[in-house]
Design a protein around this motif. Structure first.
Motif, mmCIF file in Angstrom:
data_model
loop_
_atom_site.group_PDB
_atom_site.id
_atom_site.type_symbol
_atom_site.label_atom_id
_atom_site.label_comp_id
_atom_site.label_asym_id
_atom_site.label_seq_id
_atom_site.Cartn_x
_atom_site.Cartn_y
_atom_site.Cartn_z
ATOM 1 N N LEU A 71 10.098 -11.448 -9.428
ATOM 2 C CA LEU A 71 8.902 -11.636 -8.615
ATOM 3 C C LEU A 71 7.996 -10.424 -8.796
ATOM 4 N N PRO A 72 6.742 -10.622 -9.179
ATOM 5 C CA PRO A 72 5.849 -9.482 -9.388
ATOM 6 C C PRO A 72 5.487 -8.800 -8.068
ATOM 7 N N LEU A 73 5.645 -7.486 -8.041
ATOM 8 C CA LEU A 73 5.291 -6.664 -6.890
ATOM 9 C C LEU A 73 4.303 -5.603 -7.357
ATOM 10 N N GLU A 74 3.408 -5.218 -6.478
ATOM 11 C CA GLU A 74 2.382 -4.231 -6.820
ATOM 12 C C GLU A 74 2.433 -3.073 -5.840
ATOM 13 N N LEU A 75 2.217 -1.872 -6.354
ATOM 14 C CA LEU A 75 1.980 -0.694 -5.522
ATOM 15 C C LEU A 75 0.504 -0.373 -5.676
ATOM 16 N N TYR A 76 -0.215 -0.298 -4.568
ATOM 17 C CA TYR A 76 -1.656 -0.062 -4.569
ATOM 18 C C TYR A 76 -1.933 1.200 -3.765
ATOM 19 N N GLU A 77 -2.527 2.204 -4.402
ATOM 20 C CA GLU A 77 -2.782 3.473 -3.734
ATOM 21 C C GLU A 77 -3.977 3.314 -2.792
ATOM 22 N N ALA A 78 -3.707 3.434 -1.511
ATOM 23 C CA ALA A 78 -4.770 3.220 -0.509
ATOM 24 C C ALA A 78 -4.938 4.442 0.372
ATOM 25 N N ARG A 85 -9.417 2.400 -7.100
ATOM 26 C CA ARG A 85 -8.052 2.730 -6.673
ATOM 27 C C ARG A 85 -7.057 2.442 -7.792
ATOM 28 N N ARG A 86 -5.996 3.245 -7.803
ATOM 29 C CA ARG A 86 -4.960 3.090 -8.831
ATOM 30 C C ARG A 86 -3.858 2.168 -8.331
ATOM 31 N N PHE A 87 -3.210 1.461 -9.280
ATOM 32 C CA PHE A 87 -2.139 0.534 -8.919
ATOM 33 C C PHE A 87 -1.224 0.328 -10.116
ATOM 34 N N THR A 88 -0.052 -0.222 -9.832
ATOM 35 C CA THR A 88 0.899 -0.576 -10.879
ATOM 36 C C THR A 88 1.721 -1.775 -10.407
ATOM 37 N N ALA A 98 0.840 -1.189 0.000
ATOM 38 C CA ALA A 98 0.000 0.000 0.000
ATOM 39 C C ALA A 98 0.880 1.247 0.000
ATOM 40 N N VAL A 99 0.495 2.239 -0.797
ATOM 41 C CA VAL A 99 1.179 3.532 -0.823
ATOM 42 C C VAL A 99 0.128 4.638 -0.745
ATOM 43 N N SER A 100 0.521 5.785 -0.208
ATOM 44 C CA SER A 100 -0.399 6.921 -0.120
ATOM 45 C C SER A 100 -0.452 7.698 -1.417
ATOM 46 N N ASN A 101 0.695 7.815 -2.103
ATOM 47 C CA ASN A 101 0.772 8.612 -3.325
ATOM 48 C C ASN A 101 1.493 7.788 -4.388
ATOM 49 N N LEU A 102 0.749 7.322 -5.360
ATOM 50 C CA LEU A 102 1.308 6.436 -6.381
ATOM 51 C C LEU A 102 2.368 7.137 -7.225
ATOM 52 N N GLU A 103 2.137 8.398 -7.603
ATOM 53 C CA GLU A 103 3.128 9.116 -8.416
ATOM 54 C C GLU A 103 4.460 9.248 -7.694
ATOM 55 N N GLN A 104 4.419 9.582 -6.402
ATOM 56 C CA GLN A 104 5.667 9.700 -5.637
ATOM 57 C C GLN A 104 6.377 8.357 -5.547
ATOM 58 N N ALA A 105 5.634 7.296 -5.342
ATOM 59 C CA ALA A 105 6.236 5.957 -5.251
ATOM 60 C C ALA A 105 6.870 5.563 -6.577
ATOM 61 N N ILE A 106 6.199 5.862 -7.678
ATOM 62 C CA ILE A 106 6.739 5.550 -9.008
ATOM 63 C C ILE A 106 7.997 6.380 -9.268
ATOM 64 N N ALA A 107 7.968 7.654 -8.903
ATOM 65 C CA ALA A 107 9.143 8.512 -9.081
ATOM 66 C C ALA A 107 10.319 7.970 -8.280
ATOM 67 N N HIS A 108 10.056 7.501 -7.066
ATOM 68 C CA HIS A 108 11.118 6.907 -6.242
ATOM 69 C C HIS A 108 11.707 5.679 -6.928
ATOM 70 N N LEU A 109 10.848 4.776 -7.419
ATOM 71 C CA LEU A 109 11.345 3.592 -8.121
ATOM 72 C C LEU A 109 12.179 3.979 -9.331
ATOM 73 N N ASN A 110 11.731 4.997 -10.069
ATOM 74 C CA ASN A 110 12.451 5.435 -11.271
ATOM 75 C C ASN A 110 13.863 5.913 -10.945
ATOM 76 N N GLU A 151 4.964 -0.879 -14.640
ATOM 77 C CA GLU A 151 4.027 -0.925 -15.763
ATOM 78 C C GLU A 151 3.164 0.337 -15.741
ATOM 79 N N PRO A 152 2.425 0.596 -16.820
ATOM 80 C CA PRO A 152 1.487 1.726 -16.785
ATOM 81 C C PRO A 152 0.475 1.571 -15.639
ATOM 82 N N VAL A 153 0.072 2.696 -15.073
ATOM 83 C CA VAL A 153 -0.888 2.699 -13.968
ATOM 84 C C VAL A 153 -2.245 2.216 -14.469
ATOM 85 N N ARG A 154 -2.872 1.370 -13.649
ATOM 86 C CA ARG A 154 -4.215 0.874 -13.944
ATOM 87 C C ARG A 154 -5.156 1.304 -12.814
ATOM 88 N N VAL A 155 -6.452 1.141 -13.051
ATOM 89 C CA VAL A 155 -7.458 1.457 -12.045
ATOM 90 C C VAL A 155 -8.246 0.185 -11.734
#
Length: 127
Positions: A120-127, A109-112, A80-92, A99-103
């Motif tokens: 191993l597949p990992l997911e970030l889920y905006e909660a 809720r948005r996730f990637t 779970a993450v609070s801000n998906l864009e910030q988490a993606i920027a951190h990973l970058n 992957e592209p963000v999905r809903v």
């Protein structure tokens, strides 16, 4: 009967690479690290926000696992993450390309998804 999730065990192919990924990239904290000489294996206990969540193991020459996304067994781990864009920027910043963000059509809720060093597949889920 069940009180909660205690931990998730992951066997990695390159211990130092995976240790860096889970601690530096994802920010999990080391609780304890043990080298088990009789098994030629490391066991690294990792915490997320003070809760023990992952056991990272190394073994000599572990077999490859099926990588198909719909193979039987554990499909992915979701964080779970609070801000998906910030988490993606951190990973970058670590050259991890999600992957592209999905809903989620049921929750809105948005996730990637992205992968750890062993795929191993990992997911970030905006909660």
């Amino acid at each position: 009967m069940l009180k909660g999730l205690h931990h998730i065990a992951i066997i990695c192919s390159d211990y130092e690479r995976s240790k860096r990924f889970y601690t530096e990239v994802l920010g999990l904290k080391i609780i304890r690290e043990v080298y088990r000489l009789e098994r030629r294996s490391y066991k690294l206990d990792l915490a997320l926000n003070g809760y023990y969540v992952i056991e990272l193991f190394s073994f000599p020459d572990p077999p490859e696992r099926v990588s198909g996304p719909e193979a039987a067994g554990l499909r992915h781990l979701a964080f779970a993450v609070s801000n998906l864009e910030q988490a993606i920027a951190h990973l970058n910043t670590y050259n991890v390309k999600p992957e592209p963000v999905r809903v989620d059509p049921y929750t809105g809720r948005r996730f990637t998804f992205f992968t750890d060093p062993d795929g191993l597949p990992l997911e970030l889920y905006e909660a």
